[in-house]
Design a protein around this motif. Structure first.
Motif, PDB file in Angstrom:
ATOM      1  N   THR A 184       0.822  -1.217   0.000  1.00 27.52           N
ATOM      2  CA  THR A 184       0.000   0.000   0.000  1.00 27.52           C
ATOM      3  C   THR A 184       0.855   1.265   0.000  1.00 27.52           C
ATOM      4  O   THR A 184       0.323   2.376   0.061  1.00 27.52           O
ATOM      5  CB  THR A 184      -0.897   0.027   1.250  1.00 27.52           C
ATOM      6  N   ILE A 189       0.241   4.982  -1.750  1.00 27.87           N
ATOM      7  CA  ILE A 189      -1.183   5.157  -2.068  1.00 27.87           C
ATOM      8  C   ILE A 189      -1.675   6.377  -1.294  1.00 27.87           C
ATOM      9  O   ILE A 189      -1.510   6.450  -0.081  1.00 27.87           O
ATOM     10  CB  ILE A 189      -1.993   3.918  -1.676  1.00 27.87           C
ATOM     11  N   LYS A 190      -2.269   7.310  -1.989  1.00 29.56           N
ATOM     12  CA  LYS A 190      -2.750   8.529  -1.324  1.00 29.56           C
ATOM     13  C   LYS A 190      -4.101   8.227  -0.679  1.00 29.56           C
ATOM     14  O   LYS A 190      -5.094   8.013  -1.370  1.00 29.56           O
ATOM     15  CB  LYS A 190      -2.869   9.685  -2.304  1.00 29.56           C
ATOM     16  N   LEU A 191      -4.121   8.229   0.653  1.00 26.04           N
ATOM     17  CA  LEU A 191      -5.316   7.843   1.381  1.00 26.04           C
ATOM     18  C   LEU A 191      -6.057   9.052   1.955  1.00 26.04           C
ATOM     19  O   LEU A 191      -7.271   9.032   2.105  1.00 26.04           O
ATOM     20  CB  LEU A 191      -4.937   6.900   2.531  1.00 26.04           C
ATOM     21  N   GLN A 236     -13.996  10.413   3.037  1.00 21.20           N
ATOM     22  CA  GLN A 236     -14.286   9.398   2.038  1.00 21.20           C
ATOM     23  C   GLN A 236     -13.152   9.470   1.021  1.00 21.20           C
ATOM     24  O   GLN A 236     -13.027  10.461   0.294  1.00 21.20           O
ATOM     25  CB  GLN A 236     -15.638   9.695   1.385  1.00 21.20           C
ATOM     26  N   PRO A 237     -12.273   8.473   0.958  1.00 23.17           N
ATOM     27  CA  PRO A 237     -11.103   8.575   0.083  1.00 23.17           C
ATOM     28  C   PRO A 237     -11.463   8.791  -1.384  1.00 23.17           C
ATOM     29  O   PRO A 237     -10.774   9.509  -2.098  1.00 23.17           O
ATOM     30  CB  PRO A 237     -10.369   7.246   0.300  1.00 23.17           C
ATOM     31  N   ASP A 238     -12.551   8.178  -1.812  1.00 23.95           N
ATOM     32  CA  ASP A 238     -12.989   8.334  -3.200  1.00 23.95           C
ATOM     33  C   ASP A 238     -14.509   8.431  -3.197  1.00 23.95           C
ATOM     34  O   ASP A 238     -15.206   7.434  -2.960  1.00 23.95           O
ATOM     35  CB  ASP A 238     -12.541   7.137  -4.051  1.00 23.95           C
ATOM     36  N   PRO A 239     -15.084   9.644  -3.451  1.00 24.87           N
ATOM     37  CA  PRO A 239     -16.546   9.789  -3.413  1.00 24.87           C
ATOM     38  C   PRO A 239     -17.284   8.872  -4.374  1.00 24.87           C
ATOM     39  O   PRO A 239     -18.469   8.616  -4.200  1.00 24.87           O
ATOM     40  CB  PRO A 239     -16.754  11.276  -3.790  1.00 24.87           C
ATOM     41  N   ARG A 240     -16.561   8.375  -5.375  1.00 25.77           N
ATOM     42  CA  ARG A 240     -17.221   7.474  -6.334  1.00 25.77           C
ATOM     43  C   ARG A 240     -17.363   6.057  -5.790  1.00 25.77           C
ATOM     44  O   ARG A 240     -18.108   5.250  -6.321  1.00 25.77           O
ATOM     45  CB  ARG A 240     -16.422   7.445  -7.642  1.00 25.77           C
ATOM     46  N   VAL A 241     -16.610   5.758  -4.740  1.00 26.48           N
ATOM     47  CA  VAL A 241     -16.653   4.416  -4.149  1.00 26.48           C
ATOM     48  C   VAL A 241     -17.405   4.504  -2.821  1.00 26.48           C
ATOM     49  O   VAL A 241     -16.936   5.131  -1.876  1.00 26.48           O
ATOM     50  CB  VAL A 241     -15.228   3.865  -3.920  1.00 26.48           C
ATOM     51  N   THR A 273     -23.018  14.122   1.534  1.00 23.44           N
ATOM     52  CA  THR A 273     -22.250  13.139   0.755  1.00 23.44           C
ATOM     53  C   THR A 273     -22.522  11.737   1.283  1.00 23.44           C
ATOM     54  O   THR A 273     -22.131  11.405   2.397  1.00 23.44           O
ATOM     55  CB  THR A 273     -20.738  13.431   0.847  1.00 23.44           C
ATOM     56  N   PHE A 322     -22.039   7.851   1.963  1.00 23.79           N
ATOM     57  CA  PHE A 322     -20.969   6.860   1.875  1.00 23.79           C
ATOM     58  C   PHE A 322     -21.518   5.439   2.020  1.00 23.79           C
ATOM     59  O   PHE A 322     -20.773   4.474   1.841  1.00 23.79           O
ATOM     60  CB  PHE A 322     -19.881   7.126   2.932  1.00 23.79           C
TER      61      PHE A 322
END
Length: 581
Positions: A163, A166-168, A183-188, A236, A238
């Motif tokens: 890991t 990896i930008k967390l 939320q590291p990635d709003p799409r996930v 947002t 999650f």
């Protein structure tokens, strides 16, 4: 029997005066004797007039029930509204349970991260990674723990795959709080990262998996027919589950929302309006409507018959307030370590016009049954501020606590009345502590939390009184999250005589430490109790060992005595004498 003619005259219709029901009721009252229930001829007459009014009230009620049964077809709109309320109620319960579960998991995760930071597990050595792995096993919803650098890149992790780089997290700035949830990635969806800032931008993080939160399922009423989402930092989402909802249905959907008290999370439950056709509430409402009408009639009749006594008590208390007969007394709160006065609790004294002082047990019940509890609470607070405002201005760390009556904690008027009272005063809102008693149970937590939230927004703090001896249980600490817990005198008295008292106090102290809640022991009356409490970790107490309730002037002198160090010397002498004995 002619007693109705005598007291009601020609105002009662002939059929009513000849009614067997009225003769029977009148005979019952006369057979018991007027002197038992009525203090005068006029009072007896008024009561009979109320019975006459109640007779017509019951007649109108019977006609109302008949109308309900005949015109039930006209209830379609009412049924739909009730169906909406039913869905909203179920949705609110689900949203509240969802928020509570998420906050519990977040609190569990933050506690683990804090412990790692305090134990200096902040590097990627073998021993530290073992500690990370062991800590991760104790987490219900987190899947991995990581160490993240100031730029937001992972330095090392408990994840089996590599890991590094990896930008967390976002780059750390001085504006970031110690605990962040992102939320590291709003799409996930279903993944959030909780972090604890250690120092110099280095953070310990836990990645939480929404699927492992183990949220409660929806009620059977709309299982498979609702949409639920948990939002982070506003709107947002999650985590989502349930039925996908069409954008066109958002405006008409039944919406229920619950927000977290400690973390920025919000649960939203949406039920499409189309679900209403699956909710058949008509058979469930006919009987409740009839029962409701009957209950309203019975309640109204009882209120009519009881109004005279209630009005008399209210008038007596109101007169005492207006005449200044009800005055505050002050029970000092002592720091067991330093002997310093930490503040005072306001107690109530009723000194009547004839000079006699009524014992609290003689009038507290009457006060609680009156409609003047909010006014009395604010009056006591006002008087206390007038007497001690200057002292508290000079000593801003001291607190002033006052008990809220059971009616107060469900009456939103108290918030506005307190705000008005504190406006422009020398004593700051942050110095005020409002105590709520656990002894009688807090059955409507939603209403209670609404009032307590309003008082907290003013800057005041909340204390849970009589902890350990009430109906709420220790879980109430997590639900109400007060600023201070006051250990009940019953437990203090049993300390040293009953083992379970020590166990209960230990549990309260441990839980309070975990939640960063202050602890006060009530009713300390001897040195042995003080010593035992101090050994458990209780450092603040009040009781007759230190002082009886004082007037305002006497309390000021008591504070000065504390500042001169005399109380500290007295406590030392008590301990020395106890050890010698």
């Amino acid at each position: 029997m002619k007693f109705l003619d005598k007291f009601l005259g020609e105002r009662a219709p002939e059929k009513v005066r000849k009614s067997g029901l009225f003769n029977q009721v009148g005979s019952s009252f006369l057979s018991r004797g007027r002197g038992i229930y009525f203090s005068s001829h006029a009072t007896f007459k008024r009561r009979l007039k109320r019975l006459y009014s109640a007779y017509w009230f019951w007649m109108l009620g019977a006609l109302t029930i008949a109308g309900v049964l005949i015109l039930s077809a006209a209830f379609q709109s009412l049924l739909e509204r009730e169906a909406r309320n039913l869905l909203r109620s179920e949705g609110s319960q689900l949203a509240g349970a969802t928020v509570q579960r998420v906050e519990n998991r977040l609190n569990e995760t933050v506690t683990v991260l804090r412990n790692l930071a305090e134990n200096r597990q902040t590097s990627c050595g073998g021993r530290q990674m073992i500690a990370f792995a062991e800590a991760a096993k104790g987490l219900t919803a987190a899947t991995r723990l990581s160490l993240v650098g100031p730029e937001g890149f992972v330095i090392c992790s408990t994840a089996p795959e590599r890991t590094e780089r990896i930008k967390l997290l976002p780059q750390h700035t001085d504006l970031h709080p110690r605990v962040t949830i992102v939320q590291p990635d709003p799409r996930v969806l279903n993944v959030i990262v909780v972090s604890w800032h250690v120092n110099d931008g280095v953070r310990i993080t836990a990645m939480m998996d929404g699927d492992r939160l183990e949220l409660d399922g929806p009620p059977a009423l709309f299982r498979g027919l609702m949409h639920r989402q948990v939002n982070l930092n506003g709107e947002t989402p999650f985590l989502t589950d349930g039925l996908p909802i069409d954008v066109k249905e958002l405006d008409t959907a039944v919406r229920s929302v619950a927000e977290g008290r400690r973390f920025p999370v919000k649960a939203v439950v949406l039920v499409p309006i189309s679900v209403l056709q699956n909710v058949n509430v008509a058979p469930k409402l006919i009987i409740p409507v009839v029962v409701l009408v009957i209950l309203v009639m019975v309640t109204s009749t009882m209120m009519r018959l009881n109004r005279t006594l209630s009005a008399t008590e209210d008038t007596s208390i109101e007169t005492a307030l207006d005449d200044g007969q009800i005055q505050p007394m002050f029970q000092p709160l002592i720091d067991l370590t330093s002997g310093r006065v930490l503040g005072a609790e306001i107690l109530m004294r009723w000194q009547k016009k004839d000079g006699t002082i009524a014992r609290p047990g003689d009038f507290i019940h009457r006060v609680e049954q009156s409609n003047l509890t909010c006014e009395l609470t604010v009056s006591l607070l006002n008087s206390a501020i007038r007497e001690l405002g200057e002292t508290y201005r000079e000593m801003p760390s001291m607190t002033l606590s006052i008990n809220l009556f059971p009616k107060d904690i469900k009456d939103e008027r108290i918030v506005g009345m307190v705000e008005e009272t504190m406006r422009g005063r020398t004593l700051r809102s942050e110095q005020i502590i409002f105590e709520i008693t656990e002894r009688r149970g807090l059955d409507d937590l939603d209403a209670v939390q609404g009032v307590l939230s309003g008082l907290s927004k003013l800057g005041a703090r909340i204390a849970l009184d009589n902890a350990g001896a009430g109906h709420l249980g220790l879980s109430g600490l997590r639900q109400l999250w007060p600023d201070v817990v006051k250990i009940d005198k019953v437990l203090v008295d049993a300390l040293g005589r009953e083992d379970n008292a020590r166990s209960i106090i230990d549990t309260i102290v441990s839980l309070a430490d975990e939640l960063a809640i202050g602890i006060v022991a009530e009713g300390v009356e001897n040195v042995d109790q003080m010593q035992r409490l101090n050994s458990i970790g209780v450092t603040a107490a009040q009781g007759y060992l230190f002082s009886k309730p004082l007037t305002g002037d006497d309390f000021k002198d008591y504070v000065k005595k504390s500042m001169r160090g005399e109380l500290a010397r007295e406590l030392d002498e008590m301990r020395t004498g106890s050890e010698a004995a």
